[in-house]
Design a protein around this motif. Structure first.
Motif, PDB file in Angstrom:
ATOM      1  N   ASP A 138       0.845  -1.198   0.000  1.00 34.96           N
ATOM      2  CA  ASP A 138       0.000   0.000   0.000  1.00 34.96           C
ATOM      3  C   ASP A 138       0.877   1.244   0.000  1.00 34.96           C
ATOM      4  OD1 ASP A 138      -2.479  -1.222   0.082  1.00 34.96           O
ATOM      5  OD2 ASP A 138      -2.270  -1.597   2.226  1.00 34.96           O
ATOM      6  N   VAL A 139       0.406   2.266  -0.682  1.00 35.20           N
ATOM      7  CA  VAL A 139       1.175   3.508  -0.716  1.00 35.20           C
ATOM      8  C   VAL A 139       1.118   4.185   0.657  1.00 35.20           C
ATOM      9  CG1 VAL A 139       1.472   5.709  -1.874  1.00 35.20           C
ATOM     10  CG2 VAL A 139       0.604   3.752  -3.131  1.00 35.20           C
ATOM     11  N   VAL A 140      -0.073   4.193   1.225  1.00 33.12           N
ATOM     12  CA  VAL A 140      -0.207   4.673   2.599  1.00 33.12           C
ATOM     13  C   VAL A 140      -0.983   3.605   3.356  1.00 33.12           C
ATOM     14  CG1 VAL A 140      -0.171   7.132   2.095  1.00 33.12           C
ATOM     15  CG2 VAL A 140      -2.337   5.923   2.048  1.00 33.12           C
ATOM     16  N   ILE A 177      -5.234  15.533  -6.928  1.00 36.82           N
ATOM     17  CA  ILE A 177      -4.431  14.372  -6.536  1.00 36.82           C
ATOM     18  C   ILE A 177      -3.796  13.779  -7.779  1.00 36.82           C
ATOM     19  CG2 ILE A 177      -4.537  12.033  -5.599  1.00 36.82           C
ATOM     20  CD1 ILE A 177      -6.869  13.121  -3.869  1.00 36.82           C
ATOM     21  N   LYS A 178      -2.508  13.639  -7.734  1.00 42.22           N
ATOM     22  CA  LYS A 178      -1.805  13.084  -8.894  1.00 42.22           C
ATOM     23  C   LYS A 178      -0.955  11.920  -8.422  1.00 42.22           C
ATOM     24  CE  LYS A 178      -1.965  17.350 -11.388  1.00 42.22           C
ATOM     25  NZ  LYS A 178      -1.573  18.724 -11.134  1.00 42.22           N
ATOM     26  N   GLN A 179      -1.033  10.860  -9.171  1.00 40.42           N
ATOM     27  CA  GLN A 179      -0.277   9.690  -8.752  1.00 40.42           C
ATOM     28  C   GLN A 179       0.355   9.004  -9.954  1.00 40.42           C
ATOM     29  OE1 GLN A 179      -2.413   6.250  -6.990  1.00 40.42           O
ATOM     30  NE2 GLN A 179      -0.915   6.407  -5.358  1.00 40.42           N
ATOM     31  N   VAL A 180       1.590   8.653  -9.798  1.00 39.42           N
ATOM     32  CA  VAL A 180       2.279   7.862 -10.815  1.00 39.42           C
ATOM     33  C   VAL A 180       2.706   6.571 -10.151  1.00 39.42           C
ATOM     34  CG1 VAL A 180       4.244   7.752 -12.378  1.00 39.42           C
ATOM     35  CG2 VAL A 180       3.142   9.933 -11.922  1.00 39.42           C
ATOM     36  N   VAL A 216      10.598  -4.054  -8.925  1.00 35.28           N
ATOM     37  CA  VAL A 216      10.733  -2.786  -8.224  1.00 35.28           C
ATOM     38  C   VAL A 216       9.511  -1.958  -8.555  1.00 35.28           C
ATOM     39  CG1 VAL A 216      12.144  -1.867 -10.111  1.00 35.28           C
ATOM     40  CG2 VAL A 216      12.139  -0.722  -7.891  1.00 35.28           C
ATOM     41  N   ARG A 217       8.964  -1.296  -7.549  1.00 34.19           N
ATOM     42  CA  ARG A 217       7.781  -0.475  -7.802  1.00 34.19           C
ATOM     43  C   ARG A 217       8.011   0.886  -7.176  1.00 34.19           C
ATOM     44  NH1 ARG A 217       2.608  -1.008  -4.801  1.00 34.19           N
ATOM     45  NH2 ARG A 217       1.182   0.470  -5.766  1.00 34.19           N
ATOM     46  N   TYR A 218       7.605   1.874  -7.895  1.00 36.06           N
ATOM     47  CA  TYR A 218       7.780   3.245  -7.444  1.00 36.06           C
ATOM     48  C   TYR A 218       6.444   3.956  -7.586  1.00 36.06           C
ATOM     49  CZ  TYR A 218       9.473   8.048  -7.349  1.00 36.06           C
ATOM     50  OH  TYR A 218       9.668   9.363  -7.033  1.00 36.06           O
ATOM     51  N   VAL A 219       5.965   4.504  -6.510  1.00 36.26           N
ATOM     52  CA  VAL A 219       4.698   5.237  -6.570  1.00 36.26           C
ATOM     53  C   VAL A 219       4.923   6.603  -5.958  1.00 36.26           C
ATOM     54  CG1 VAL A 219       2.255   5.242  -5.975  1.00 36.26           C
ATOM     55  CG2 VAL A 219       3.483   3.087  -6.126  1.00 36.26           C
ATOM     56  N   LYS A 220       4.465   7.588  -6.657  1.00 38.42           N
ATOM     57  CA  LYS A 220       4.569   8.921  -6.099  1.00 38.42           C
ATOM     58  C   LYS A 220       3.210   9.574  -6.239  1.00 38.42           C
ATOM     59  CE  LYS A 220       7.429  12.870  -5.873  1.00 38.42           C
ATOM     60  NZ  LYS A 220       8.786  13.100  -5.532  1.00 38.42           N
ATOM     61  N   SER A 221       2.704  10.066  -5.159  1.00 35.85           N
ATOM     62  CA  SER A 221       1.436  10.760  -5.303  1.00 35.85           C
ATOM     63  C   SER A 221       1.507  12.073  -4.550  1.00 35.85           C
ATOM     64  CB  SER A 221       0.294   9.898  -4.773  1.00 35.85           C
ATOM     65  OG  SER A 221       0.439   9.740  -3.411  1.00 35.85           O
ATOM     66  N   SER A 222       0.889  13.045  -5.144  1.00 27.36           N
ATOM     67  CA  SER A 222       0.866  14.331  -4.479  1.00 27.36           C
ATOM     68  C   SER A 222      -0.573  14.764  -4.385  1.00 27.36           C
ATOM     69  CB  SER A 222       1.674  15.351  -5.271  1.00 27.36           C
ATOM     70  OG  SER A 222       1.084  15.558  -6.522  1.00 27.36           O
ATOM     71  N   SER A 223      -0.909  15.375  -3.280  1.00 24.06           N
ATOM     72  CA  SER A 223      -2.234  15.962  -3.236  1.00 24.06           C
ATOM     73  C   SER A 223      -2.090  17.414  -2.820  1.00 24.06           C
ATOM     74  CB  SER A 223      -3.152  15.144  -2.325  1.00 24.06           C
ATOM     75  OG  SER A 223      -3.076  15.590  -1.028  1.00 24.06           O
ATOM     76  N   GLU A 224      -2.601  18.253  -3.666  1.00 26.03           N
ATOM     77  CA  GLU A 224      -2.450  19.686  -3.442  1.00 26.03           C
ATOM     78  C   GLU A 224      -3.808  20.258  -3.106  1.00 26.03           C
ATOM     79  OE1 GLU A 224       0.335  21.002  -7.044  1.00 26.03           O
ATOM     80  OE2 GLU A 224      -1.299  19.677  -7.517  1.00 26.03           O
ATOM     81  N   GLN A 225      -3.888  20.919  -1.990  1.00 24.37           N
ATOM     82  CA  GLN A 225      -5.132  21.623  -1.716  1.00 24.37           C
ATOM     83  C   GLN A 225      -4.942  23.079  -2.140  1.00 24.37           C
ATOM     84  OE1 GLN A 225      -6.754  21.513   2.253  1.00 24.37           O
ATOM     85  NE2 GLN A 225      -8.682  22.419   1.557  1.00 24.37           N
ATOM     86  N   ASN A 226      -5.767  23.487  -3.065  1.00 23.24           N
ATOM     87  CA  ASN A 226      -5.723  24.863  -3.546  1.00 23.24           C
ATOM     88  C   ASN A 226      -6.862  25.628  -2.900  1.00 23.24           C
ATOM     89  OD1 ASN A 226      -3.648  24.701  -5.834  1.00 23.24           O
ATOM     90  ND2 ASN A 226      -5.012  22.967  -6.210  1.00 23.24           N
ATOM     91  N   VAL A 227      -6.510  26.531  -2.043  1.00 26.75           N
ATOM     92  CA  VAL A 227      -7.529  27.352  -1.389  1.00 26.75           C
ATOM     93  C   VAL A 227      -7.338  28.752  -1.940  1.00 26.75           C
ATOM     94  CG1 VAL A 227      -8.448  28.152   0.782  1.00 26.75           C
ATOM     95  CG2 VAL A 227      -7.406  25.904   0.648  1.00 26.75           C
ATOM     96  N   ARG A 228      -8.158  29.096  -2.903  1.00 24.98           N
ATOM     97  CA  ARG A 228      -7.955  30.366  -3.585  1.00 24.98           C
ATOM     98  C   ARG A 228      -8.437  31.526  -2.715  1.00 24.98           C
ATOM     99  NH1 ARG A 228      -7.138  29.368  -9.284  1.00 24.98           N
ATOM    100  NH2 ARG A 228      -7.653  31.552  -9.613  1.00 24.98           N
ATOM    101  N   ILE A 235       8.709   3.274  -2.416  1.00 20.24           N
ATOM    102  CA  ILE A 235       9.615   2.501  -3.259  1.00 20.24           C
ATOM    103  C   ILE A 235       9.656   1.114  -2.658  1.00 20.24           C
ATOM    104  CG2 ILE A 235      11.951   2.256  -4.158  1.00 20.24           C
ATOM    105  CD1 ILE A 235      12.311   5.217  -3.746  1.00 20.24           C
ATOM    106  N   SER A 236       9.331   0.135  -3.467  1.00 18.20           N
ATOM    107  CA  SER A 236       9.394  -1.208  -2.909  1.00 18.20           C
ATOM    108  C   SER A 236      10.176  -2.129  -3.827  1.00 18.20           C
ATOM    109  CB  SER A 236       7.989  -1.748  -2.648  1.00 18.20           C
ATOM    110  OG  SER A 236       7.345  -2.028  -3.849  1.00 18.20           O
ATOM    111  N   TYR A 237      10.852  -3.043  -3.212  1.00 19.77           N
ATOM    112  CA  TYR A 237      11.623  -4.052  -3.947  1.00 19.77           C
ATOM    113  C   TYR A 237      11.131  -5.423  -3.537  1.00 19.77           C
ATOM    114  CZ  TYR A 237      14.920  -0.236  -4.526  1.00 19.77           C
ATOM    115  OH  TYR A 237      15.492   0.956  -4.827  1.00 19.77           O
ATOM    116  N   TYR A 238      11.260  -6.328  -4.455  1.00 17.26           N
ATOM    117  CA  TYR A 238      10.873  -7.692  -4.144  1.00 17.26           C
ATOM    118  C   TYR A 238      11.806  -8.623  -4.900  1.00 17.26           C
ATOM    119  CZ  TYR A 238       7.986 -11.849  -3.667  1.00 17.26           C
ATOM    120  OH  TYR A 238       7.533 -13.097  -3.373  1.00 17.26           O
ATOM    121  N   LEU A 239      12.293  -9.616  -4.230  1.00 11.87           N
ATOM    122  CA  LEU A 239      13.191 -10.594  -4.860  1.00 11.87           C
ATOM    123  C   LEU A 239      12.809 -11.977  -4.379  1.00 11.87           C
ATOM    124  CD1 LEU A 239      16.829  -9.304  -4.350  1.00 11.87           C
ATOM    125  CD2 LEU A 239      15.604  -9.498  -6.504  1.00 11.87           C
ATOM    126  N   ARG A 240      12.779 -12.923  -5.274  1.00  9.36           N
ATOM    127  CA  ARG A 240      12.515 -14.289  -4.826  1.00  9.36           C
ATOM    128  C   ARG A 240      13.331 -15.282  -5.621  1.00  9.36           C
ATOM    129  NH1 ARG A 240       6.900 -15.176  -5.538  1.00  9.36           N
ATOM    130  NH2 ARG A 240       7.133 -16.479  -7.353  1.00  9.36           N
TER     131      ARG A 240
END
Lengths: 486, 1138
Positions: free
Chosen positions: B220-222, B522-525, B549-561, B614-619
């Motif tokens: 899980d990312v979070v 919310i942006k996630q790669v 190998v897995r890489y996840v990046k997510s950003s959440s921006e709250q824009n309060v104008r 960032i997660s790695y897995y080897l078997r």
């Protein structure tokens, strides 16, 4: 061949496990590591009890009465008024104070253990000193709330409180109460070991740590409570290197006298006030409630405490005593520091800053110690220092206290009694809202009365077992500790 | 790649890295030598008969061209035989002229006469008559014919359970698999449903099943805990890692339920395992498939909710006015206000030019003003929702030769938003290549990626307020919550068609304006690279390597104008009253008598949160697979694996960002000072590190395909428990067996019986709990003191060392039976009994050690249940078919040891609490007594056993509370019916749950404002003395009575009372699908291989639920924030194959 392969693979498997075991040494999160003098100093910032004893100590004492207009009817205030055990364990309850003292003790013990593991070198001397004093202080407060007052005759048999010197590493540690004597001996041992190690240079904000003055003030209180007045005097003399108490007292006659409520609140527990020898932040709503509780400072008690004094002058305190809309009288000593759980939240945790040791206490403790040694001249000299900073329009010609004046005021020729009474009255006047009165009531075992607006009277007679607070019931049960007699 | 290596070497550090691989090869060597010794023996035995020739080949399935392991090959009329290996390959000695019989359950048997040829490749055709009783189970490590599978597992093909328009694989499982319960606590894209395999196994843990995608554990990312799922907080949208998967790429789901099935996941498998297998390229001509879904989520209507219209609402306000609530002095000073506030503002607004007040202070003028709003009957659903348009396109291409196969896919999903405040786009790509380099070596390479871009309403974290007994979320603008909680007297537009504002937080508020000016992006790669290597060391020994190998990046921006209510609330300081009351203003502690001042003079907020994984897995895996004639087959697998997951969470709050001034920040230093004095930071970053290392071995023995025995041992190590070396390693194990009864001679002639298998397993599984203090845990903090010059950096004890800390564990016994009858009916039933022990829970200590509440392994729990699935083919004909599938799961858990001390609020809140003897989350209520005859306010039996309106919610006296039932359903399932006539098919799918209790939405308050919407049941409220005999709906309090309540909250208590609990049972028409397959003859003329169109209606009808729910969804927690219920949806789909 087969055998070689077998051994080989076993060996290799072992190595593999070992290698991965090492990979598992990575800590799961950004937890702190205490492995340098600076880090241990930071750890010791939390070695002071972050709970508040003032709410229940005030409520048990004769500093409060029933204010029928005050709406805040809360168990941590109402139960102690009738010397019953509060049913809550939240902020300002005895149970919270109990656990916060032991948390402080655990912190000190961990610091000491780490120092031990790091070789107990000179680099850690200051930290070791602070840890020992912090540990002694928390135990001292506990034994003076949950055990009988120190009495040489019975201390060896009176139930103490667990004196913890080792970090707990299992879920349920084993503890015994020991005796008041053994607890006092342990405290004394820690104080004596810690005192010479204290240096003010070790601290970023010295007023929040056992700086030298605070440490000596603590030793003064300790020996006074232990009925060793000579030692109390010895340490009181060390509180200020130049021996000048007056210049380190709260500026009641000057700055305080001209301040607004808000300014007064901001000043009283500020580290820049030279009188605050040791301050401590506590998770407590005392700053919000001390002038809102049902059982609080009333006009009758205001008159009783501030009505008159042996000098013939007027106390300055009345000058900065206010009446809340709910008719509670108060001196604006505390200001709540409200830490919201989130920047926009309306809920959070309240913090109250407590002065744990002050110049005034050290001075009055010395006066009391002199009195106990029947050195009345010196006692009165100290009292005159005190009065000179507390009597409105103080005029030495008119207001200087003498034995004759004392005897006249109390209509007695018992100088000891008059002198002690004056000191206790001064303490009561000075430390209103601060919980200190309860300790004097315990130590001198004098009876007090609580009244209700419906006319009922409740008396706490001398020797009443309720002068010793009951241990938190669940804690006692879980640790299999004997309860105090009732 | 070099970066990857560098990262890897950082992780293992050089020594470990070198030793590991060096060591591994030694180990391999050792095994190879050992194994080849054994194989040499078998080869010798077989070589005795010299006049025979060796025939080899491969057996594949016709349906998907996949190799079939475990196919039995026998020489007709002899006892000689073989079984195909994992890759479907076999080798057998035969004399010329003998006949080989290839048989495999679920497939038609084929006989082949052997001549001179040495290679015989066979394609087996599925025997459709046995339905889906027989499948190949994948446990993520290996594929096993389920007749030889000893554990409890269920396999469902993605195509069978897919509901067009549902893009999250999580939700597809609902009602489809016995033993799996899915509750859609929020329907927002990316929010994970509450998913359980065989119920909860932990009191404080997440209880989430382990997801495995193509052999790799999906991290899980979070970490969103079970209780957090229903909070509506922004991080719940990152809770579902599966949301990044294109469901069209999924081949199948395997749900592993018992200890034997999950054996190979040992120490993390306590909560079950869901294995996803994605599609691979197949040998044959290229296939290009397109799938397009076009759907619309239907706007909710007031018809399904129980909310007062504006006329009734205004009548209520009139009563409130009479009761002293809506008087001028209070309303005009309050932070929030609706129509009355507006009226009073006009009355006091004197215009000097016209010499008039905004509104005359007369009864007539006031009545006139209010009448417009009384007639407004604003339809907030119309204003805030629309019938959205959602499109999903997925294109996949596959092709393959014997030497290499490819599968490539891409998809695009776009939802323009059910509400005006949300929308989402998702792109996925998947490339998978498999190479058969030679007969020994195969390689696979997979790249999977997804990009998400989502907009949701701006939201802050929800806070629990145990004092009043409520949840607080400041500035909540969730459109759904807004629509059901906002008075219909308020209008979004004024008479001239301009947006009309009312007051919130002392600032103008219009919901349309707010969702435009306060939003989160919310942006996630998410990118995964995976490599597989398989090497056949000898005929029987196979080596597999999987690395990812897995890489996840997510950003959440709250824009309060700057125009938003949130930003303007920081600037509301029009009068001294407002200044004193507005908590967003700043009072300088150094200047105690100063007036509070504005510290956000310009701009708004730009608040950014980033989560990274960032997660790695080897078997490394070795398996030895051998058969000795048709009698014995042995498989031994040994493997070693390493997993790590590094997570980072960072936030940065920007104050005074000027959205309309080219993005130039204008920061008043005092807002930072205010923050620091309030013990907050304007930025921060935290990291967590998870490390796992595991070793396991599994041996399986099959005798005559009748008796199967399996045993597994596993050793897991984790850093999650803390630094202690004793606590981190845990061995787990299990044993299991299966008996294929139908293979027994005495069962041979029973024509009605297609197959019958009885299985049993017993074993230990585990998971790390929610405690990391096997050694002392210290945390850096800063002291909570009011003045900046007194604040110190401090370290405090977060948790004392618990030298007794260990993993949470579970023993599980499973007995299962699978049978097929009359070639029409299949039944699979599994009974299980579980004992969870060493569970982590908070426990109270004496506090003398320094910590009064500790987390320790002492709680125990037991659970039992039944997973049942029945498939029946009711009608079978050339034209008309009707098949039906029933899924039923029952699970019940009971806490058998727990010494926590919950307070009242812990137990009465909608999520429930844990108590000894109760289920893992039980719902309790404050016992409602009656309405008070003088005021109509509710009374309860309180913690002191007294009938009173005042209940101290933080009291630990919970004995008087009424136990309502479990919060989690005990029964869940689905009922699926497929009818087909020629090329037309109709599918009706119903889901159901039962056995749980739900707390109704908290609509009652001590005091209401002219903003509140009230449910229609308020029409039955207490109004006059004596009404208490007829109704249990409390009155609207009189203001004078209210002032006497002081710190009592009877109306909040009412929300948590027994009067506000209903049954959670429901039956829902989850989907109905009408599909038409275009005839092949027609398609060929236009160049398509296949084409079908379908129309799906999902979530259309809640067939049964407790009537008292009055429109409240039984699955959904209306928590505000980003939570939205699952909408009703209509989907048109087009599927094309070229």
């Amino acid at each position: 061949m087969k055998k070689i392969v077998y051994y080989q693979s076993i060996a290799v498997l072992g190595l593999l496990l070992l290698g991965c075991d090492k990979a598992l040494d990575v800590l799961p999160d950004n937890r702190a590591q205490a492995n340098s003098p600076a880090a241990i100093t930071e750890l010791l910032v939390t070695a002071y009890p972050q709970g508040n004893y003032m709410a229940f100590c005030e409520s048990m004492s004769d500093n409060v009465g029933e204010n029928y207009g005050a709406p805040t009817d809360k168990p941590e205030n109402t139960k102690p008024y009738f010397w019953e055990e509060p049913t809550v364990r939240e902020e300002d309850s005895p149970e919270r104070y109990w656990s916060s003292c032991y948390t402080a003790i655990a912190t000190a013990n961990h610091a000491l253990e780490i120092i031990q593991q790091l070789g107990d070198t000179k680099d850690y001397a200051a930290q070791k000193g602070e840890a020992l004093l912090a540990r002694a202080y928390a135990h001292f407060m506990l034994v003076n709330l949950f055990s009988k007052s120190y009495d040489q005759a019975s201390a060896g048999t009176d139930l103490g409180i667990p004196y913890v010197t080792e970090p707990e590493k299992v879920v349920f540690g084993k503890y015994t109460r020991g005796t008041v004597q053994s607890v006092y001996e342990n405290i004394e041992k820690d104080i004596l070991a810690g005192l010479p190690l204290i240096t003010n240079q070790a601290y970023e904000v010295p007023r929040y740590h056992f700086n030298k003055s605070a440490a000596y003030a603590f030793a003064t209180r300790f020996y006074l409570f232990k009925r060793e007045p000579a030692k109390a005097i010895e340490y009181a003399n060390l509180v200020f290197p130049d021996g000048n108490f007056l210049s380190n007292m709260r500026p009641w006659l000057t700055t305080y006298a001209n301040s607004t409520v808000n300014e007064f609140e901001a000043l009283y527990t500020r580290s820049t006030d030279k009188s605050n020898l040791l301050l401590c932040e506590t998770n407590s709503y005392w700053a919000r409630n001390y002038n809102g509780y049902r059982y609080s400072f009333t006009s009758e008690i205001f008159n009783e405490i501030y009505g008159s004094n042996p000098t013939g002058g007027d106390w300055i305190y009345g000058n900065r005593t206010f009446v809340a809309s709910n008719i509670v009288y108060f001196i604006p000593k505390f200001r709540e520091h409200f830490v919201r759980i989130n920047i926009n939240a309306s809920i959070g945790d309240g913090y109250t800053i407590l002065p744990l040791f002050t110049t005034e206490e050290a001075l009055l403790n010395r006066a009391e110690a002199y009195t106990l040694l029947q050195q009345y001249t010196l006692a009165i000299k100290d009292l005159n220092v005190f009065f000179s900073a507390r009597i409105a329009n103080y005029d030495p010609a008119k207001h200087t206290l003498t034995v004759a004046k004392l005897q006249q005021y109390f209509q007695t020729n018992n100088t000891f009694g008059a002198c002690l009474q004056t000191i206790l009255d001064c303490k009561r006047a000075e430390f209103v809202h601060e919980g200190m009165r309860w300790f004097d009531i315990r130590r001198y075992d004098f009876p007090i009365q609580h009244l209700t607006t419906t006319g009922e009277q409740f008396t706490l007679a001398a020797g009443d077992p309720r002068r010793v607070m009951q241990l938190p019931q669940e804690a006692a049960k879980l640790a299999e500790l004997p309860l105090n007699p009732r | 790649m070099s970066l990857l290596l560098r990262k890897a070497s950082c992780f293992f550090n050089l020594l470990c890295f070198a030793s590991k691989y060096g060591v591994l090869f030694f180990w391999l060597n050792a095994l190879i030598v050992a194994f080849s010794f054994v194989s040499a023996h078998t080869v010798q035995a077989q070589n005795a008969d010299q006049q025979k020739q060796t025939v080899s080949g491969k057996v594949i399935s016709q349906s998907n061209s996949q190799p079939l392991p475990g196919v039995s090959i026998s020489v007709k009329g002899t006892v000689r035989g073989m079984v195909t290996d994992m890759t479907g390959a076999y080798t057998i000695e035969v004399a010329s002229g003998e006949i080989l019989v290839f048989s495999f359950i679920g497939y038609n048997t084929i006989e082949v006469s052997v001549g001179k040829q040495t290679e015989v490749n066979i394609t087996l055709v599925e025997d459709i008559t046995t339905l889906n009783g027989i499948t190949v189970i994948s446990d993520g490590y290996q594929n096993v014919n389920n007749r030889n599978f000893t554990g409890s597992a269920a396999r469902v093909k993605a195509d069978d359970i897919k509901i067009d328009g549902v893009v999250d694989a999580n939700r597809m499982m609902q009602g489809r698999v016995a033993g799996v319960s899915v509750q859609n606590v929020s329907g927002t894209f990316g929010a994970a449903p509450k998913i359980r395999v065989r119920g909860a196994t932990s009191i404080s843990g997440d209880n989430k099943p382990l997801w495995v995608v193509d052999g790799i554990v999906l991290e899980d990312v979070v970490n969103v805990s079970a209780d957090q799922l229903s909070t509506g907080n922004p991080n719940t949208l990152l809770g579902s890692s599966v949301a990044g998967l294109n469901v069209n790429d999924i081949e199948s789901f395997n749900i592993l339920r018992d200890a034997a099935a999950t054996a190979l996941y040992g120490a993390r498998a306590k909560d079950g395992v869901i294995v996803i297998t994605t599609k691979k390229g197949k040998v044959g001509t290229p296939i290009i498939s397109y799938s397009g879904n076009f759907s619309s989520s239907l706007k909710p209507t007031y018809g399904s909710y129980n909310i007062m219209n504006s006329r009734d609402q205004m009548a209520v306000y009139a009563e409130m006015e009479r009761k002293g609530w809506l008087n001028y002095a209070d309303v005009s000073r309050a932070a929030d206000g609706g129509v009355y506030r507006k009226m009073y503002d006009l009355i006091s607004n004197y215009d000097a030019t016209t010499n008039q007040f905004g509104l005359a202070n007369t009864q007539e003028a006031k009545a006139g003003f209010l009448s417009r709003y009384a007639q407004a009957n604003t339809n907030w659903f119309d204003i805030l929702f629309h019938n959205s348009f959602i499109q999903e396109h997925s294109l996949s291409m596959q092709s393959g030769t014997e030497a290499s196969q490819f599968y490539v896919s891409g998809s695009y999903y776009q939802d323009n938003g059910w509400t005006i405040a949300d929308n989402v786009k998702r792109y996925t790509a998947n490339m998978r290549a498999n190479f058969n380099i030679n007969k020994k070596l195969t390689l696979g390479l997979t790249t999977v990626g997804s990009i998400r871009d989502q907009r949701v309403p701006g939201t802050l974290e929800r806070k629990e307020n145990p004092v009043e007994g409520s949840y607080d979320r400041d500035f909540d603008i969730n459109p759904y919550s807004y629509a059901i909680n906002t008075s219909r007297t308020l209008t979004a537009y004024d008479e001239n068609g301009n947006r009309e504002s009312f007051t919130r937080n002392f600032a103008p508020f219009n919901i349309l304006n707010e969702v435009e000016n306060n939003y989160m992006q919310i942006k996630q790669v998410d990118l995964k690279l995976q490599g597989d290597v398989s090497y056949k060391i000898t005929k029987d020994i196979n080596y597999n390597f999987v690395g990812a190998v897995r890489y996840v990046k997510s950003s959440s921006e709250q824009n309060v104008r700057e125009n938003s209510n949130l930003a303007n609330a920081f600037r509301a300081a029009a009068s001294s009253t407002i200044r004193q009351a507005n908590r967003f203003l700043y009072t300088d502690p150094d200047n105690p008598d100063a007036q509070p001042i504005v510290v956000l003079p310009r701009g708004g907020f730009y608040n950014r949160t980033e989560n990274q994984l960032i997660s790695y897995y080897l078997r490394n895996q070795l398996s030895w697979n051998s058969s000795f004639s048709t009698l014995h087959a042995v498989t031994v697998t040994a493997a070693q694996e390493i997993r790590n997951a590094d997570r980072q969470n960072a936030f940065n709050n920007g104050y005074g960002y000027q959205f309309e001034r080219g993005g130039v920040p204008f920061t008043d230093y005092r807002i930072i000072k205010q923050l620091l004095e309030g013990n907050f930071n304007y930025f921060g970053m935290g990291q967590t590190y998870e490390r796992y290392a595991s070793y396991f071995a599994n041996a399986k023995y099959t005798f005559r395909d009748k008796y199967i025995f399996s045993a597994t041992g596993r050793m897991d190590g984790s850093n999650r428990l803390g630094a202690s070396r004793q606590a981190r390693w845990l061995p787990t194990w299990n044993v299991s067996g299966a008996w294929n009864v139908d293979m027994e001679p005495f069962m041979k002639n029973r024509a009605y019986l297609d197959f019958l298998t009885i299985r049993a397993s017993y074993g230990l599984t585990a998971n790390t709990g929610n405690a990391t203090n096997s050694s002392l845990v210290l945390k850096n903090v800063s002291t909570r003191r009011p003045y900046l010059d007194e604040i110190e950096s401090a370290i405090r004890i977060d948790a004392l060392e618990n030298s007794e800390l260990t993993w949470e564990k579970q023993y599980e016994l499973n007995v299962g039976i699978s049978t097929g009858l009359f070639k029409r009916l299949t039944i699979t039933a599994d009974f299980y009994q579980r004992k969870q022990f060493d569970l982590i829970s908070a426990i109270r200590t004496s506090g003398i050690g320094g910590e009064i509440l500790k987390t320790a392994n002492y709680a125990n729990m037991k659970s039992k249940g039944l997973d049942l699935s029945i498939g029946v083919s009711i009608l079978k004909g050339d034209l008309l078919n009707w098949s039906s599938n029933l899924i039923f799961s029952y699970t019940k858990n009971e806490i058998t040891n727990l010494r926590n001390t919950p307070n009242i609020f812990d137990l009465v809140k909608p999520e429930g609490g844990a108590t000894l003897g109760g289920p893992v989350r039980g719902l309790f209520s404050i016992p409602y007594a009656q309405l008070e005859s003088s005021s109509g306010s509710p009374l309860f039996t309180n913690e002191e056993g007294v009938i009173s309106g005042n209940v101290y919610l933080q009291s630990q006296e919970v004995g008087q509370l009424k136990y309502e039932g479990s919060v989690d359903p005990t029964i869940t399932g689905g009922f699926n019916n497929t009818f087909s006539y020629k090329n037309i098919s109709l599918n009706i799918f119903i889901t159901y749950q039962a056995g749980n209790k739900i707390r109704l939405s908290p609509v009652f308050k001590n005091r209401y404002t002219d903003l509140d919407a009230m449910p229609r049941e308020f029409l039955d409220r207490w109004t006059l003395a004596g009404d208490e005999k007829a109704t249990s709906i409390p009155s609207i309090l009189d203001a004078r009575y209210f002032s006497r309540l002081s710190s009592a909250y009877p109306y909040n208590n009412y929300n948590y009372s027994s009067a506000r609990v209903v049954n959670g049972d429901y039956v829902r028409l989850r989907s109905i699908v009408l599909a038409y397959k275009l005839p092949t003859t027609f398609l060929q003329t236009i160049g398509f291989k296949t084409a079908s169109i379908s129309l799906t209606g999902s979530n259309l009808w809640l067939i049964y639920s407790d009537r008292r729910l009055e429109g409240q969804d039984p699955e959904f927690f209306a928590a505000g924030g980003v939570a939205l219920p699952v909408p009703k949806q209509v989907v048109a789909s087009l599927k094309l194959g070229f």
